[in-house]
Design an enzyme around this catalytic site. Structure first.
Site, PDB file in Angstrom:
ATOM      1  N   ASP A 182       0.833  -1.209   0.000  1.00  0.00           N
ATOM      2  CA  ASP A 182       0.000   0.000   0.000  1.00  0.00           C
ATOM      3  C   ASP A 182       0.868   1.259   0.000  1.00  0.00           C
ATOM      4  O   ASP A 182       1.960   1.264   0.559  1.00  0.00           O
ATOM      5  CB  ASP A 182      -0.893  -0.025   1.251  1.00  0.00           C
ATOM      6  CG  ASP A 182      -2.061   0.933   1.139  1.00  0.00           C
ATOM      7  OD1 ASP A 182      -2.262   1.503   0.054  1.00  0.00           O
ATOM      8  OD2 ASP A 182      -2.759   1.121   2.145  1.00  0.00           O
ATOM      9  N   HIS A 202       3.090   3.470  -9.035  1.00  0.00           N
ATOM     10  CA  HIS A 202       2.949   2.020  -9.265  1.00  0.00           C
ATOM     11  C   HIS A 202       4.199   1.465  -9.951  1.00  0.00           C
ATOM     12  O   HIS A 202       4.627   0.358  -9.650  1.00  0.00           O
ATOM     13  CB  HIS A 202       1.709   1.726 -10.114  1.00  0.00           C
ATOM     14  CG  HIS A 202       0.428   2.099  -9.419  1.00  0.00           C
ATOM     15  ND1 HIS A 202       0.159   1.733  -8.126  1.00  0.00           N
ATOM     16  CD2 HIS A 202      -0.660   2.816  -9.836  1.00  0.00           C
ATOM     17  CE1 HIS A 202      -1.033   2.206  -7.769  1.00  0.00           C
ATOM     18  NE2 HIS A 202      -1.553   2.866  -8.799  1.00  0.00           N
ATOM     19  N   LEU A 233      10.512 -20.922  -4.611  1.00  0.00           N
ATOM     20  CA  LEU A 233       9.498 -20.022  -4.053  1.00  0.00           C
ATOM     21  C   LEU A 233       8.186 -20.085  -4.841  1.00  0.00           C
ATOM     22  O   LEU A 233       8.212 -20.031  -6.077  1.00  0.00           O
ATOM     23  CB  LEU A 233      10.044 -18.576  -4.102  1.00  0.00           C
ATOM     24  CG  LEU A 233       9.054 -17.469  -3.749  1.00  0.00           C
ATOM     25  CD1 LEU A 233       8.781 -17.431  -2.242  1.00  0.00           C
ATOM     26  CD2 LEU A 233       9.580 -16.108  -4.211  1.00  0.00           C
TER      27      LEU A 233
HETATM   28  C1  FPP Z   1      -1.446   0.302  -3.501  1.00  0.00           C
HETATM   29  O1  FPP Z   1      -1.097   1.639  -3.567  1.00  0.00           O
HETATM   30  C2  FPP Z   1      -1.055  -0.401  -4.683  1.00  0.00           C
HETATM   31  C3  FPP Z   1      -1.873  -1.005  -5.581  1.00  0.00           C
HETATM   32  C4  FPP Z   1      -3.336  -1.007  -5.480  1.00  0.00           C
HETATM   33  C5  FPP Z   1      -1.358  -1.656  -6.743  1.00  0.00           C
HETATM   34  C6  FPP Z   1      -0.175  -2.517  -6.452  1.00  0.00           C
HETATM   35  C7  FPP Z   1       0.373  -2.909  -7.703  1.00  0.00           C
HETATM   36  C8  FPP Z   1       1.667  -2.974  -7.997  1.00  0.00           C
HETATM   37  C9  FPP Z   1       2.801  -2.629  -7.105  1.00  0.00           C
HETATM   38  C10 FPP Z   1       1.948  -3.412  -9.359  1.00  0.00           C
HETATM   39  C11 FPP Z   1       2.783  -4.604  -9.513  1.00  0.00           C
HETATM   40  C12 FPP Z   1       2.398  -5.858  -8.915  1.00  0.00           C
HETATM   41  C13 FPP Z   1       2.968  -7.019  -9.310  1.00  0.00           C
HETATM   42  C14 FPP Z   1       2.682  -8.238  -8.557  1.00  0.00           C
HETATM   43  C15 FPP Z   1       3.878  -7.094 -10.464  1.00  0.00           C
HETATM   44  P1  FPP Z   1      -2.245   2.729  -3.647  1.00  0.00           P
HETATM   45  O2  FPP Z   1      -2.396   3.112  -5.072  1.00  0.00           O
HETATM   46  O3  FPP Z   1      -3.481   2.209  -2.995  1.00  0.00           O
HETATM   47  O4  FPP Z   1      -1.597   3.864  -2.830  1.00  0.00           O
HETATM   48  P2  FPP Z   1      -2.353   4.988  -1.990  1.00  0.00           P
HETATM   49  O5  FPP Z   1      -3.105   4.278  -0.908  1.00  0.00           O
HETATM   50  O6  FPP Z   1      -1.231   5.816  -1.457  1.00  0.00           O
HETATM   51  O7  FPP Z   1      -3.250   5.729  -2.937  1.00  0.00           O
END
Ligand code: FPP
Length: 236
Positions: free
Chosen positions: A17, A34, A128
């Site tokens: 997050d 991201h 893994l």
């Molecule tokens: C949370 O940050 C993140 C996500 C909802 C997306 C996570 C996805 C990735 C890191 C992409 C790659 C994943 C893989 C497995 C290759 P947020 O956008 O909710 O952050 P915020 O709460 O600060 O808005």
């Protein structure tokens, strides 16, 4: 760190997050957040594979994330697709078994294809297990399991319920890490986390590094897990 001396978890789940807030703080777009999140994903997977972890579950996209702006949603899918494109060879060389958890049939065809291809090409690997939760929500998972069990027309056991979850072939997570300072599970592995140890860090996901990963592992090794049993280490 000497991993022979500390008790390591078998299965770690991570709620990644804070990509958006990490970017916002730097005056960058959420998508850049991201993209930097993927770098943390890459390092975390390498480290998990190096230390001999059995299962790593990463929460990449929840059933609630569809509420986001369309551009962001498609940006996330593109990023995941690109990541798998570039890192599949490394999964193979590290003997990583890739798999997913969630309803991937509802994802755009391109990403669905990439996810199934990676799963197929690494299915015999023995290292893994990398379990990516994508279009995943624990309530949907439980509802699906209940409906499957209802069709059988007889009372179900806990074992039946467990066997009908996406993670039926995986051990429950021993440790769940959530970044960004939020302290909740947000629909992540609600059944499987009954006895998981929880670890929260204020760090935003793109800033999560191996120092912090070690901190979580050390903290886990100190926890006294009783699974409902008695305290064993109480001083009289
Ligand atoms: C949370 O940050 C993140 C996500 C909802 C997306 C996570 C996805 C990735 C890191 C992409 C790659 C994943 C893989 C497995 C290759 P947020 O956008 O909710 O952050 P915020 O709460 O600060 O808005």
């Amino acid at each position: 760190m000497n991993f022979k001396k500390i008790k390591l978890p078998d299965h770690i789940g991570i709620i990644m997050d804070g990509n958006g807030r990490w970017a916002l703080k730097r005056g960058l777009s959420r998508i850049i957040g991201h993209k930097n999140g993927v770098e943390a994903v890459r390092k975390t997977i390498r480290y998990a594979s190096d230390i001999g972890l059995k299962v790593l579950t990463l929460f990449a996209f929840s059933t609630e994330n569809w509420k986001r702006d369309k551009n962001e949603i498609h940006g996330i899918f593109d990023i995941v697709e690109q990541y798998l494109e570039t890192d599949l060879d490394e999964f193979k060389s590290r003997d990583i078994k890739f798999r997913t958890m969630g309803d991937i049939t509802k994802l755009p065809k391109r990403i669905y294809k990439k996810l199934t291809e990676c799963t197929k090409q690494t299915c015999n690997n023995k290292g893994l297990i990398l379990n990516v939760a994508i279009n995943y929500g624990a309530r949907d998972e439980l509802l699906l399991a209940c409906n499957n069990l209802i069709k059988k027309g007889k009372p179900a056991t806990l074992e039946d319920l467990k066997n009908n979850l996406y993670s039926s072939d995986l051990p429950d997570p021993d440790l769940i890490i959530r970044t960004s300072g939020e302290m909740r599970l947000s629909n992540f592995m609600l059944f499987q986390s009954a006895y998981s140890e929880l670890y929260f860090t204020n760090s935003y996901w793109p800033a999560f590094d191996m120092k912090q990963f070690n901190r979580a592992l050390i903290e886990y090794s100190k926890r006294d897990r009783r699974f409902g049993g008695n305290h064993k280490n109480v001083q009289k």
